[in-house]
Design an enzyme around this catalytic site. Structure first.
Site, mmCIF file in Angstrom:
data_model
loop_
_atom_site.group_PDB
_atom_site.id
_atom_site.type_symbol
_atom_site.label_atom_id
_atom_site.label_comp_id
_atom_site.label_asym_id
_atom_site.label_seq_id
_atom_site.Cartn_x
_atom_site.Cartn_y
_atom_site.Cartn_z
ATOM 1 N N HIS A 9 0.854 -1.193 0.000
ATOM 2 C CA HIS A 9 0.000 0.000 0.000
ATOM 3 C C HIS A 9 0.889 1.242 0.000
ATOM 4 C CE1 HIS A 9 -2.236 3.061 2.591
ATOM 5 N NE2 HIS A 9 -2.882 3.054 1.442
ATOM 6 N N HIS B 176 2.527 11.102 -1.340
ATOM 7 C CA HIS B 176 1.597 10.703 -0.273
ATOM 8 C C HIS B 176 1.778 11.710 0.857
ATOM 9 C CE1 HIS B 176 -0.013 7.878 2.985
ATOM 10 N NE2 HIS B 176 -1.035 8.280 2.254
#
Length: 323
Positions: free
Chosen positions: A37, A114
């Site tokens: 992930h 991110h």
């Protein structure tokens, strides 16, 4: 000398190529495949501006408190410790990729993102391509599912980059049911790219996002996560797509506030991993089972090995069938 955490090393660098012929002949959608992930978050740049994927209040805090705020963000943005090569050596074959241009930067350069900007996408792709060149029977899923601050020309640049870096390794979009390892090996395909944006329509080697659904539980509670994973597996489409089970917990603003200085790994992931991994170990691949399973910090447990070994259950099932 430090001992390396479980799951690291190149023991699974060739796991796909080592599968028995019964499994290499099965559709890939029926095999268990380990994934990561936010796969690229092993490094983020604390000196670059906060990413355009962040909410306004986060950008404000980062502007006010600069490097201090970003150091806190690093603890909550990083979901992996291993580089692409290390993940590949450990057996990871699915990569969850979020990308962005840098607002105000000239040119079309694309970065992983991110919360904070990571490496240039090109550098990551070259690292993956280099591994594939050394391991000709290994296949990767590259899932480009979030895009930020990108105009039409950025998408053209990224799609061209993918074609340039991987060339003939790219698998053409086709019926998911036809995609077996035997088929991919025969065609010398090693990369399946999913591009969740209309810019890729009409490009034969870009697969649409609807062929790889990845339902997201969006919870901090492991019991709710497992209930969600079970429900979405039962609802999994029988035809036309792969399936990603995201075995991950997602922090809320409240979670971050409570564990501000601890970070995602210490405050949320480590304490809940045993529960999550117990669920993973109890799964079965196959027609009604798991396919791709993703995790945060894939090096903290024997994650990849556990997922890969689930495929042995398919062999025992075949052996029990009457002749």
């Amino acid at each position: 000398m430090k001992t390396r955490p479980a799951g690291i090393g190149n023991v699974h660098a060739d796991w796909m190529g080592s599968l028995p012929s019964k499994l290499s002949a099965m559709p890939l959608k029926h095999l268990a495949v380990p994934g990561s992930h936010d796969s690229f978050t092993f490094w983020v740049d604390v000196h670059a501006p906060v990413g355009p994927d962040q909410k306004v209040y986060v950008k404000y805090l980062a502007t006010m408190f600069s490097v201090l705020a970003k150091k806190v963000m690093v603890r909550w943005s990083m979901t992996q410790n291993l580089t692409f090569k290390e993940q590949l050596d450990a057996g990871i074959r699915y990569f969850d990729l979020r990308v962005s241009a840098k607002p105000g930067e000239p040119g079309n350069e694309i970065y992983f993102i991110h919360g904070l900007f990571g490496h240039k996408v090109r550098d990551g792709l070259l690292e993956i391509s280099s591994f594939l060149g050394r391991h000709r029977k290994e296949v990767v899923f590259l899932d480009f599912n979030h895009y930020y601050a990108m105009e039409a020309e950025h998408h053209v640049y990224l799609i061209s980059m993918l074609q340039e870096v991987f060339g003939s390794k790219l698998c053409n979009n086709c019926a998911v049911e036809n995609v077996t390892l035997d088929y991919l090996w025969e065609k010398k395909y090693q990369v399946i790219v999913f591009y969740h944006h209309p810019s890729a329509q009409g490009v034969p080697v870009m697969w649409p996002g609807n062929k790889i659904p990845a339902p997201w539980a969006n919870t901090t509670e492991p019991i709710k996560l497992i209930e969600f994973l079970e429900t979405t597996l039962k609802e999994r489409d029988k035809q036309g797509s792969f399936h990603v089970s995201q075995a991950i917990l997602t922090p809320t603003v409240n979670t971050v506030a409570k564990g501000l200085l601890w970070g995602l790994r210490s405050y949320l992931v480590e304490r809940n991993l045993p529960t999550i991994m117990s669920w993973v170990e109890a799964q079965r691949p196959g027609v009604d089972g798991v396919n791709i399973i993703t995790s945060d910090f894939v090096d903290l447990t024997d994650f990849a090995n556990i997922v890969i070994k689930l495929n042995n259950l398919l062999l025992s099932e075949q052996n029990r069938k009457p002749r």
